[in-house]
Scaffold this motif. Sequence first.
Motif, PDB file in Angstrom:
ATOM      1  N   SER A 101       0.863  -1.120   0.001  1.00 35.97           N
ATOM      2  CA  SER A 101      -0.161  -0.044  -0.028  1.00 35.97           C
ATOM      3  C   SER A 101       0.926   1.177  -0.112  1.00 35.97           C
ATOM      4  O   SER A 101       1.471   1.329   0.878  1.00 35.97           O
ATOM      5  CB  SER A 101      -1.014  -0.049   1.141  1.00 35.97           C
ATOM      6  N   LEU A 102       0.684   2.002  -1.036  1.00 36.44           N
ATOM      7  CA  LEU A 102       1.644   3.265  -1.218  1.00 36.44           C
ATOM      8  C   LEU A 102       0.605   4.469  -0.924  1.00 36.44           C
ATOM      9  O   LEU A 102      -0.642   4.588  -1.496  1.00 36.44           O
ATOM     10  CB  LEU A 102       2.153   3.486  -2.589  1.00 36.44           C
ATOM     11  N   SER A 103       0.897   5.174   0.197  1.00 31.95           N
ATOM     12  CA  SER A 103       0.298   6.233   0.506  1.00 31.95           C
ATOM     13  C   SER A 103       0.596   7.595  -0.192  1.00 31.95           C
ATOM     14  O   SER A 103       1.897   8.089  -0.221  1.00 31.95           O
ATOM     15  CB  SER A 103       0.407   6.668   1.958  1.00 31.95           C
ATOM     16  N   LEU A 104      -0.317   8.248  -0.620  1.00 30.22           N
ATOM     17  CA  LEU A 104       0.005   9.792  -1.586  1.00 30.22           C
ATOM     18  C   LEU A 104      -1.052  10.886  -0.796  1.00 30.22           C
ATOM     19  O   LEU A 104      -1.878  10.649  -0.343  1.00 30.22           O
ATOM     20  CB  LEU A 104      -0.420   9.495  -2.908  1.00 30.22           C
ATOM     21  N   SER A 105      -0.209  12.058  -1.132  1.00 30.11           N
ATOM     22  CA  SER A 105      -0.902  13.173  -0.740  1.00 30.11           C
ATOM     23  C   SER A 105      -1.198  13.596   0.751  1.00 30.11           C
ATOM     24  O   SER A 105      -0.813  14.542   1.268  1.00 30.11           O
ATOM     25  CB  SER A 105      -2.462  13.346  -1.436  1.00 30.11           C
ATOM     26  N   GLY A 106      -1.724  12.601   1.488  1.00 35.62           N
ATOM     27  CA  GLY A 106      -2.023  12.935   2.867  1.00 35.62           C
ATOM     28  C   GLY A 106      -1.626  11.903   3.717  1.00 35.62           C
ATOM     29  O   GLY A 106      -1.397  10.713   3.350  1.00 35.62           O
ATOM     30  N   PRO A 107      -1.255  11.999   5.191  1.00 32.76           N
ATOM     31  CA  PRO A 107      -0.966  10.988   5.954  1.00 32.76           C
ATOM     32  C   PRO A 107      -2.279  10.559   6.832  1.00 32.76           C
ATOM     33  O   PRO A 107      -3.307  11.002   6.500  1.00 32.76           O
ATOM     34  CB  PRO A 107      -0.036  11.973   7.059  1.00 32.76           C
ATOM     35  N   CYS A 108      -1.829   9.363   7.359  1.00 33.59           N
ATOM     36  CA  CYS A 108      -3.114   8.870   8.274  1.00 33.59           C
ATOM     37  C   CYS A 108      -2.480   8.022   9.334  1.00 33.59           C
ATOM     38  O   CYS A 108      -1.298   7.769   9.340  1.00 33.59           O
ATOM     39  CB  CYS A 108      -4.303   8.020   7.333  1.00 33.59           C
ATOM     40  N   ILE A 109      -3.427   7.441  10.380  1.00 29.75           N
ATOM     41  CA  ILE A 109      -2.866   6.220  11.346  1.00 29.75           C
ATOM     42  C   ILE A 109      -3.762   5.102  10.949  1.00 29.75           C
ATOM     43  O   ILE A 109      -4.684   5.099  10.563  1.00 29.75           O
ATOM     44  CB  ILE A 109      -3.377   6.646  12.586  1.00 29.75           C
ATOM     45  N   MET A 110      -2.627   3.969  10.670  1.00 26.83           N
ATOM     46  CA  MET A 110      -3.330   2.620  10.468  1.00 26.83           C
ATOM     47  C   MET A 110      -3.148   1.960  11.610  1.00 26.83           C
ATOM     48  O   MET A 110      -2.146   1.569  12.349  1.00 26.83           O
ATOM     49  CB  MET A 110      -2.836   1.964   9.355  1.00 26.83           C
ATOM     50  N   GLU A 111      -4.199   1.356  12.206  1.00 28.79           N
ATOM     51  CA  GLU A 111      -4.377   0.472  13.366  1.00 28.79           C
ATOM     52  C   GLU A 111      -4.448  -0.800  12.944  1.00 28.79           C
ATOM     53  O   GLU A 111      -5.084  -1.067  12.111  1.00 28.79           O
ATOM     54  CB  GLU A 111      -5.393   0.995  14.323  1.00 28.79           C
ATOM     55  N   PHE A 112      -3.924  -1.815  13.873  1.00 37.26           N
ATOM     56  CA  PHE A 112      -4.124  -3.092  13.448  1.00 37.26           C
ATOM     57  C   PHE A 112      -4.393  -3.521  14.762  1.00 37.26           C
ATOM     58  O   PHE A 112      -4.273  -3.445  16.133  1.00 37.26           O
ATOM     59  CB  PHE A 112      -2.423  -3.681  13.308  1.00 37.26           C
ATOM     60  N   ARG A 113      -5.442  -4.707  14.606  1.00 37.83           N
ATOM     61  CA  ARG A 113      -6.241  -5.265  15.717  1.00 37.83           C
ATOM     62  C   ARG A 113      -6.027  -6.974  15.530  1.00 37.83           C
ATOM     63  O   ARG A 113      -6.601  -7.350  14.505  1.00 37.83           O
ATOM     64  CB  ARG A 113      -7.854  -4.890  15.716  1.00 37.83           C
ATOM     65  N   LYS A 114      -5.646  -7.694  16.460  1.00 42.62           N
ATOM     66  CA  LYS A 114      -5.711  -9.096  16.394  1.00 42.62           C
ATOM     67  C   LYS A 114      -6.888  -9.301  17.253  1.00 42.62           C
ATOM     68  O   LYS A 114      -6.666  -9.428  18.652  1.00 42.62           O
ATOM     69  CB  LYS A 114      -4.094  -9.574  17.028  1.00 42.62           C
ATOM     70  N   TYR A 115      -7.816 -10.219  16.820  1.00 45.93           N
ATOM     71  CA  TYR A 115      -9.003 -10.302  17.681  1.00 45.93           C
ATOM     72  C   TYR A 115      -8.670 -11.695  18.366  1.00 45.93           C
ATOM     73  O   TYR A 115      -8.037 -12.771  17.752  1.00 45.93           O
ATOM     74  CB  TYR A 115     -10.156 -10.548  16.701  1.00 45.93           C
ATOM     75  N   GLU A 116      -9.402 -11.917  19.441  1.00 47.17           N
ATOM     76  CA  GLU A 116      -9.354 -13.417  20.243  1.00 47.17           C
ATOM     77  C   GLU A 116      -9.789 -14.389  19.422  1.00 47.17           C
ATOM     78  O   GLU A 116      -9.180 -15.388  19.423  1.00 47.17           O
ATOM     79  CB  GLU A 116     -10.044 -12.986  21.487  1.00 47.17           C
ATOM     80  N   ASN A 117     -10.692 -14.236  18.633  1.00 44.96           N
ATOM     81  CA  ASN A 117     -11.295 -15.411  17.494  1.00 44.96           C
ATOM     82  C   ASN A 117     -10.556 -15.372  16.515  1.00 44.96           C
ATOM     83  O   ASN A 117     -11.287 -16.236  15.469  1.00 44.96           O
ATOM     84  CB  ASN A 117     -12.940 -15.083  17.466  1.00 44.96           C
ATOM     85  N   GLY A 118      -9.633 -14.816  16.204  1.00 47.60           N
ATOM     86  CA  GLY A 118      -8.944 -14.885  15.034  1.00 47.60           C
ATOM     87  C   GLY A 118      -7.274 -14.884  15.297  1.00 47.60           C
ATOM     88  O   GLY A 118      -6.681 -14.319  14.364  1.00 47.60           O
ATOM     89  N   ASP A 119      -7.004 -15.919  16.013  1.00 49.60           N
ATOM     90  CA  ASP A 119      -5.568 -16.008  16.453  1.00 49.60           C
ATOM     91  C   ASP A 119      -4.673 -16.617  15.028  1.00 49.60           C
ATOM     92  O   ASP A 119      -5.297 -17.063  14.162  1.00 49.60           O
ATOM     93  CB  ASP A 119      -5.320 -16.814  17.550  1.00 49.60           C
ATOM     94  N   TRP A 120      -3.383 -16.004  14.869  1.00 42.60           N
ATOM     95  CA  TRP A 120      -2.512 -16.625  13.977  1.00 42.60           C
ATOM     96  C   TRP A 120      -2.364 -18.161  14.017  1.00 42.60           C
ATOM     97  O   TRP A 120      -2.083 -18.780  15.099  1.00 42.60           O
ATOM     98  CB  TRP A 120      -1.379 -16.020  14.014  1.00 42.60           C
ATOM     99  N   HIS A 121      -2.498 -18.990  13.077  1.00 36.82           N
ATOM    100  CA  HIS A 121      -2.310 -20.349  12.925  1.00 36.82           C
ATOM    101  C   HIS A 121      -1.139 -20.566  11.968  1.00 36.82           C
ATOM    102  O   HIS A 121      -1.180 -20.008  10.843  1.00 36.82           O
ATOM    103  CB  HIS A 121      -3.301 -21.114  12.553  1.00 36.82           C
TER     104      HIS A 121
END
Length: 344
Positions: free
Chosen positions: A231-251
């Motif tokens: 993902s290439l960001s252009l023109s303006g900034p932003c915050i991206m948050e990452f959420r790891k849900y209890e019912n979607g753990d990494w396997h």
Amino acid sequence: MGLPRFGRPKNGVELSPNLYVANCGPAVGISHDDIASVFCKFGELKGVYAADESGTRVIVSFSEEGSAQSAFKALDGTPCPELGGRSLHIRYSVIQPTPKDEVSDMVPVSINASELSIPGLYLVHNFISAKEEEELLQAVDSRPWNSLSKRRVQHYGYEFRYDIRNVNTRHCLGELPSFVSPILERISSCPTFKSAEHIVLDQLTVNEYPPGVGLSPHIDTHSAFEDLIFSLSLSGPCIMEFRKYENGDWHTKVASSAVSEGGSPEDDSNFLRKAIYLPPRSLLLLSGEARYAWNHYIPHHKIDKVNGRVIRRASRRVSFTFRKMFILLMKCGFTRTDRYYITI
């Protein structure tokens, strides 16, 4: 804790210890201390806050409702000599609940991906130059946009269908446009993206976000795209948050497709939260755990807070998201045999 949020009373006449005061503020040379010195004569103050970004409107918050009433009667519509003779325009204001999806000030915002310790997440600052950024924006603005409810999009290679949350692999729109060829070449040769050396990215979605518009938490559809998402960001900034849900753990052997293809992770309040600042011209890579186990999310804000700094979003933010289409091998009875997919 962040500052309280204020808004109009529902019935328009509800009394409150909080006053919305227009025609004064730092933008016209009147400090919050100056304002407090006038209003404190009517009772104990809890604080004076900026009402918005203009610098000409404030919230004056009293401890007692009666104090606010006295100040309202004495100062509304009347020139105030102590505030440069300005006539104040006052109404009552009430505290508003914090939106459910708003990023809390308690969530630290990182500048570098390594600070988040999310495997498979990479961020390269200044991946393109300011001139290249301008040329890319001119290129997409010369082409037609498709309007969604809150943003505009363009699709190249293949169109992502938001109604079915998937791609029609039988309908190819053609090769990616020539104006992104230098970006693709740079991705394949970038030392940070060693896993992208031989990948042929064949799908591009261009999103244009006006101020205050973001994205709900989601994982890009498993069955549509392969592992690497840029993902290439252009023109303006932003915050991206990452959420790891209890019912979607990494396997490590099987990635759940339920979250990415119609699940409702937003209903689950049990999740880990991490956030990163995406400046203009930066390139983000989601792969592995970052791609499959963590929902990514752009808060619906006009202002972001980064390490104590207030950063206002630009008049637009444009993102170029590059992906590799995943073609199902249905005749063989499986989708993929690597560690992310299971047989069907």
